[in-house]
Design a protein around this motif. Structure first.
Motif, mmCIF file in Angstrom:
data_model
loop_
_atom_site.group_PDB
_atom_site.id
_atom_site.type_symbol
_atom_site.label_atom_id
_atom_site.label_comp_id
_atom_site.label_asym_id
_atom_site.label_seq_id
_atom_site.Cartn_x
_atom_site.Cartn_y
_atom_site.Cartn_z
ATOM 1 N N LEU A 182 -1.033 -7.418 -3.660
ATOM 2 C CA LEU A 182 -2.322 -7.274 -2.982
ATOM 3 C C LEU A 182 -3.403 -8.178 -3.577
ATOM 4 C CD1 LEU A 182 -2.313 -3.389 -2.551
ATOM 5 C CD2 LEU A 182 -2.085 -5.105 -0.727
ATOM 6 N N GLY A 183 -3.034 -8.956 -4.601
ATOM 7 C CA GLY A 183 -3.992 -9.856 -5.234
ATOM 8 C C GLY A 183 -4.935 -9.162 -6.199
ATOM 9 N N ARG A 184 -4.639 -7.942 -6.563
ATOM 10 C CA ARG A 184 -5.469 -7.166 -7.493
ATOM 11 C C ARG A 184 -4.891 -7.330 -8.905
ATOM 12 N NH1 ARG A 184 -5.555 -1.720 -3.943
ATOM 13 N NH2 ARG A 184 -6.224 -0.788 -5.917
ATOM 14 N N PHE A 185 -5.021 -8.548 -9.427
ATOM 15 C CA PHE A 185 -4.313 -8.932 -10.642
ATOM 16 C C PHE A 185 -4.790 -8.210 -11.902
ATOM 17 C CE2 PHE A 185 -3.932 -12.990 -8.073
ATOM 18 C CZ PHE A 185 -2.685 -12.646 -7.564
ATOM 19 N N LYS B 92 0.841 -1.209 0.000
ATOM 20 C CA LYS B 92 0.000 0.000 0.000
ATOM 21 C C LYS B 92 0.873 1.255 0.000
ATOM 22 C CE LYS B 92 -3.983 -2.255 1.995
ATOM 23 N NZ LYS B 92 -4.858 -2.413 3.138
ATOM 24 N N LEU C 110 0.301 -3.936 -6.677
ATOM 25 C CA LEU C 110 -1.057 -4.436 -6.883
ATOM 26 C C LEU C 110 -1.082 -5.956 -6.990
ATOM 27 C CD1 LEU C 110 -2.220 -1.686 -9.371
ATOM 28 C CD2 LEU C 110 -3.195 -2.110 -7.088
ATOM 29 N N GLU D 129 -6.111 -5.213 -12.183
ATOM 30 C CA GLU D 129 -5.607 -3.843 -12.095
ATOM 31 C C GLU D 129 -4.087 -3.809 -12.292
ATOM 32 O OE1 GLU D 129 -5.967 -0.074 -8.988
ATOM 33 O OE2 GLU D 129 -6.876 -1.992 -8.451
ATOM 34 N N ALA D 130 -3.404 -4.771 -11.707
ATOM 35 C CA ALA D 130 -1.947 -4.855 -11.862
ATOM 36 C C ALA D 130 -1.575 -5.034 -13.326
ATOM 37 C CB ALA D 130 -1.400 -6.016 -11.035
ATOM 38 N N ALA E 85 -3.577 -12.393 -14.149
ATOM 39 C CA ALA E 85 -4.914 -11.864 -14.436
ATOM 40 C C ALA E 85 -5.697 -12.780 -15.375
ATOM 41 C CB ALA E 85 -4.799 -10.465 -15.028
#
Length: 169
Positions: free
Chosen positions: A87-90, A54, A84, A92-93, A121
């Motif tokens: 953070l597991g926000r694939f 973060k 990202l 968006e990453a 993703a």
């Protein structure tokens, strides 16, 4: 009192694997000069590879606001993408990593970040296209090359290895 000197020391300490001392120097650099875009970018990179993801996003965004046409924008965006991913926000990453890879002077490691973010993703066709672009330049490039260069924390390295495994399916 020179933020660039603290930045350079922080970078050197990171290269030596002395993360705690590195972070203290990098924090000192931006404390001395809150508008030091390179310092914020380096903090983003530091945190994206094994620190607080973060904080990496915050530092990346701040660096980008301070220097929107920075010649190292590929790295700033790549750091955000790695954070990202952690953070597991694939999805968006992957979007941020593709932006990083499209920047002028993006090197093989940036293309690799895009490759592996896309794989995580589930965008395997695009990931394989990025991998082909890397292999056109560096035929023997592997995930271990990225992991060694970035000095990832174990959890982060495992994430990239998982992405590489998905590409081989």
């Amino acid at each position: 009192r020179d933020p660039a000197a603290h930045w350079a020391m922080g970078r050197a300490l990171w290269l030596r694997g002395q993360r705690d001392q590195s972070l203290a120097e990098l924090d000192q650099a931006v404390e001395l000069s809150p508008n030091f875009a390179l310092g914020h970018y380096t903090l983003a990179f530091f945190h994206s590879t094994g620190g607080d993801p973060k904080s990496a996003i915050d530092s990346s965004d701040r660096s980008r606001r301070l220097s929107p046409f920075d010649p190292l924008l590929f790295g700033i965006l790549g750091s955000r993408a790695m954070a990202l991913m952690r953070l597991g926000r694939f999805a968006e990453a992957a979007d941020w990593a593709v932006k990083a890879a499209a920047r002028p002077n993006a090197h093989a490691h940036i293309l690799a970040i895009a490759t592996f973010a896309l794989a995580l993703a589930g965008r395997l066709g695009e990931a394989r296209g990025q991998l082909a672009a890397i292999h056109a330049r560096l035929p023997h490039y592997r995930v271990e090359d990225l992991i060694a260069a970035m000095q990832f924390a174990p959890d982060c390295a495992a994430l990239f290895r998982e992405a590489a495994r998905r590409l081989q399916e």
